[in-house]
Write a protein that holds these residues in place. Structure first.
Motif, PDB file in Angstrom:
ATOM      1  N   MET A   1       0.835  -1.162   0.000  1.00  0.00           N
ATOM      2  CA  MET A   1       0.000   0.000   0.000  1.00  0.00           C
ATOM      3  C   MET A   1       0.892   1.241   0.000  1.00  0.00           C
ATOM      4  O   MET A   1       1.867   1.309   0.723  1.00  0.00           O
ATOM      5  CB  MET A   1      -0.892  -0.006   1.247  1.00  0.00           C
ATOM      6  N   LYS A   2       0.530   2.208  -0.815  1.00  0.00           N
ATOM      7  CA  LYS A   2       1.285   3.460  -0.842  1.00  0.00           C
ATOM      8  C   LYS A   2       0.691   4.423   0.179  1.00  0.00           C
ATOM      9  O   LYS A   2      -0.520   4.605   0.242  1.00  0.00           O
ATOM     10  CB  LYS A   2       1.242   4.062  -2.234  1.00  0.00           C
ATOM     11  N   ILE A   3       1.587   4.992   1.002  1.00  0.00           N
ATOM     12  CA  ILE A   3       1.178   5.965   2.000  1.00  0.00           C
ATOM     13  C   ILE A   3       2.012   7.230   1.848  1.00  0.00           C
ATOM     14  O   ILE A   3       3.147   7.177   1.390  1.00  0.00           O
ATOM     15  CB  ILE A   3       1.320   5.427   3.443  1.00  0.00           C
ATOM     16  N   LYS A   4       1.421   8.374   2.226  1.00  0.00           N
ATOM     17  CA  LYS A   4       2.153   9.639   2.242  1.00  0.00           C
ATOM     18  C   LYS A   4       2.284  10.066   3.692  1.00  0.00           C
ATOM     19  O   LYS A   4       1.292  10.163   4.417  1.00  0.00           O
ATOM     20  CB  LYS A   4       1.428  10.700   1.436  1.00  0.00           C
ATOM     21  N   ILE A   5       3.505  10.322   4.120  1.00  0.00           N
ATOM     22  CA  ILE A   5       3.781  10.692   5.501  1.00  0.00           C
ATOM     23  C   ILE A   5       3.307  12.126   5.746  1.00  0.00           C
ATOM     24  O   ILE A   5       3.718  13.051   5.045  1.00  0.00           O
ATOM     25  CB  ILE A   5       5.289  10.572   5.818  1.00  0.00           C
ATOM     26  N   ARG A   6       2.457  12.300   6.766  1.00  0.00           N
ATOM     27  CA  ARG A   6       1.908  13.608   7.113  1.00  0.00           C
ATOM     28  C   ARG A   6       2.522  14.187   8.383  1.00  0.00           C
ATOM     29  O   ARG A   6       2.535  15.397   8.560  1.00  0.00           O
ATOM     30  CB  ARG A   6       0.392  13.511   7.301  1.00  0.00           C
ATOM     31  N   LYS A   7       3.003  13.311   9.265  1.00  0.00           N
ATOM     32  CA  LYS A   7       3.608  13.763  10.520  1.00  0.00           C
ATOM     33  C   LYS A   7       4.434  12.618  11.087  1.00  0.00           C
ATOM     34  O   LYS A   7       4.059  11.458  10.969  1.00  0.00           O
ATOM     35  CB  LYS A   7       2.503  14.160  11.501  1.00  0.00           C
ATOM     36  N   VAL A   8       5.565  12.935  11.724  1.00  0.00           N
ATOM     37  CA  VAL A   8       6.432  11.930  12.344  1.00  0.00           C
ATOM     38  C   VAL A   8       6.670  12.340  13.792  1.00  0.00           C
ATOM     39  O   VAL A   8       7.099  13.465  14.061  1.00  0.00           O
ATOM     40  CB  VAL A   8       7.794  11.819  11.610  1.00  0.00           C
ATOM     41  N   GLY A  32      11.831   0.626  11.165  1.00  0.00           N
ATOM     42  CA  GLY A  32      12.799   0.799  10.088  1.00  0.00           C
ATOM     43  C   GLY A  32      13.392   2.188  10.106  1.00  0.00           C
ATOM     44  O   GLY A  32      13.267   2.940  11.071  1.00  0.00           O
ATOM     45  N   GLU A  33      14.053   2.523   9.008  1.00  0.00           N
ATOM     46  CA  GLU A  33      14.693   3.834   8.871  1.00  0.00           C
ATOM     47  C   GLU A  33      13.653   4.941   8.998  1.00  0.00           C
ATOM     48  O   GLU A  33      12.540   4.839   8.480  1.00  0.00           O
ATOM     49  CB  GLU A  33      15.374   3.912   7.503  1.00  0.00           C
ATOM     50  N   LEU A  34      14.016   6.013   9.686  1.00  0.00           N
ATOM     51  CA  LEU A  34      13.105   7.123   9.940  1.00  0.00           C
ATOM     52  C   LEU A  34      12.552   7.677   8.625  1.00  0.00           C
ATOM     53  O   LEU A  34      13.317   8.034   7.725  1.00  0.00           O
ATOM     54  CB  LEU A  34      13.854   8.219  10.701  1.00  0.00           C
ATOM     55  N   PRO A  35      11.212   7.735   8.477  1.00  0.00           N
ATOM     56  CA  PRO A  35      10.632   8.253   7.237  1.00  0.00           C
ATOM     57  C   PRO A  35      10.719   9.766   7.170  1.00  0.00           C
ATOM     58  O   PRO A  35      10.881  10.447   8.186  1.00  0.00           O
ATOM     59  CB  PRO A  35       9.172   7.803   7.335  1.00  0.00           C
ATOM     60  N   LYS A  36      10.587  10.304   5.967  1.00  0.00           N
ATOM     61  CA  LYS A  36      10.661  11.748   5.759  1.00  0.00           C
ATOM     62  C   LYS A  36       9.257  12.308   5.508  1.00  0.00           C
ATOM     63  O   LYS A  36       8.479  11.737   4.740  1.00  0.00           O
ATOM     64  CB  LYS A  36      11.556  12.074   4.563  1.00  0.00           C
ATOM     65  N   TYR A  37       8.986  13.431   6.154  1.00  0.00           N
ATOM     66  CA  TYR A  37       7.709  14.117   5.987  1.00  0.00           C
ATOM     67  C   TYR A  37       7.450  14.401   4.503  1.00  0.00           C
ATOM     68  O   TYR A  37       8.342  14.848   3.784  1.00  0.00           O
ATOM     69  CB  TYR A  37       7.712  15.429   6.772  1.00  0.00           C
ATOM     70  N   GLY A  38       6.228  14.124   4.064  1.00  0.00           N
ATOM     71  CA  GLY A  38       5.829  14.424   2.689  1.00  0.00           C
ATOM     72  C   GLY A  38       6.193  13.375   1.668  1.00  0.00           C
ATOM     73  O   GLY A  38       5.714  13.415   0.537  1.00  0.00           O
TER      74      GLY A  38
END
Length: 66
Positions: A1-8, A32-38
């Motif tokens: 599933m594709k997700i877009k990061i909105r807040k970490v 896992g590795e820290l995701p990037k906003y957006g």
């Protein structure tokens, strides 16, 4: 599933991410590795609870802004 990061949120319990998909929005514990906003990520989700409409699955008429 594709997700877009909105807040970490990074805290003592780990990393929690708020995300949106073509199906709606939610939040989850990130492993896992820290995701990037957006950024958009192709992820696999594990749901350990039973999902029940009206109990822990709710319909919103308006989008959640995170």
């Amino acid at each position: 599933m594709k997700i877009k990061i909105r807040k970490v949120n990074k805290n003592d319990d780990g990393v929690q991410v708020y995300f949106s998909t073509s199906y709606g929005s939610s939040f989850a514990q990130w492993v896992g590795e820290l995701p990037k906003y957006g950024e958009v990520y192709d992820v696999e989700l594990d749901v350990d609870d039973d999902l029940v409409w009206g109990v822990n699955i709710l319909r919103r008429e308006t989008k959640l802004l995170v």
